[in-house]
Design a protein around this motif. Structure first.
Motif, mmCIF file in Angstrom:
data_model
loop_
_atom_site.group_PDB
_atom_site.id
_atom_site.type_symbol
_atom_site.label_atom_id
_atom_site.label_comp_id
_atom_site.label_asym_id
_atom_site.label_seq_id
_atom_site.Cartn_x
_atom_site.Cartn_y
_atom_site.Cartn_z
ATOM 1 N N ALA A 36 -6.490 -11.297 7.072
ATOM 2 C CA ALA A 36 -5.954 -11.666 5.552
ATOM 3 C C ALA A 36 -5.791 -10.586 4.445
ATOM 4 O O ALA A 36 -4.721 -10.344 3.887
ATOM 5 C CB ALA A 36 -6.336 -12.444 5.130
ATOM 6 N N ALA A 40 -2.644 -9.038 3.720
ATOM 7 C CA ALA A 40 -2.560 -8.739 2.083
ATOM 8 C C ALA A 40 -2.119 -7.694 1.248
ATOM 9 O O ALA A 40 -1.614 -7.511 0.090
ATOM 10 C CB ALA A 40 -3.547 -9.240 1.354
ATOM 11 N N THR A 44 1.274 -6.248 0.054
ATOM 12 C CA THR A 44 1.293 -5.787 -1.941
ATOM 13 C C THR A 44 1.351 -3.960 -2.641
ATOM 14 O O THR A 44 1.379 -3.664 -2.851
ATOM 15 C CB THR A 44 0.201 -6.752 -2.322
ATOM 16 O OG1 THR A 44 -1.049 -5.406 -1.957
ATOM 17 C CG2 THR A 44 -0.031 -8.272 -2.151
#
Length: 161
Positions: A36, A40, A44
């Protein structure tokens, strides 16, 4: 497949009770958390540091040591561990001895076990918020150094008596 896993677990355990399935779930949660964080970061546009320098590694090591012991042994963090452990007494200066009730208790009451999670969190922090992570790392490193100095001082004072 389930039959194979059960047979493997029974052969591994022998006469001992080892919660292999629970350990596998903990490994799965750790892997999912790392995945995760990586997803992420990708979404981003965050990238890991090009390299980890000696100061970052020193901060990370000392911070991991202190935070792992704080989480696993400190009286103040015992409410976090209480649902998963049983109080056994005092194990050292400002440290508790607790008996794990389950796999989560084993993870939370073992500074060696929780250190991997703490170090991974620190590494993730270097990707998403390096300045704040270094600041927190420096604070925990200062606390660790203070602990070591306090223990050394107490030992020195005993030798003077």
């Amino acid at each position: 497949m389930t039959e194979f896993l059960e047979k493997t677990g029974q052969e591994y355990e022998g006469d001992h009770d080892r919660p292999l399935a629970a350990y596998a779930r903990v490994i799965g949660v750790y892997g999912a958390a790392v995945t995760a964080a990586a997803v992420a970061a990708k979404l981003t546009g965050k990238r890991p540091p090009e390299r980890i320098g000696p100061m970052d590694l020193t901060l990370m090591a000392a911070c991991t040591h202190k935070l792992a012991r704080l989480l696993a042994k400190d009286p103040v963090t015992s409410p976090i561990r209480a649902p998963f452990t049983r109080y056994q007494g005092v194990s050292g200066p400002s440290e508790l001895k607790e008996e794990p009730r389950n796999t989560i208790g084993e993870l939370l009451s073992c500074p060696f076990c929780i250190a991997q999670w703490v170090a991974t969190g620190y590494a993730v922090g270097l990707v998403f918020a390096p300045r704040a992570t270094r600041l927190a790392g420096a604070a925990m490193t200062a606390v660790a150094a203070s602990d070591w100095l306090r223990l050394a001082y107490a030992k020195l004072m005993k030798s003077v008596e």
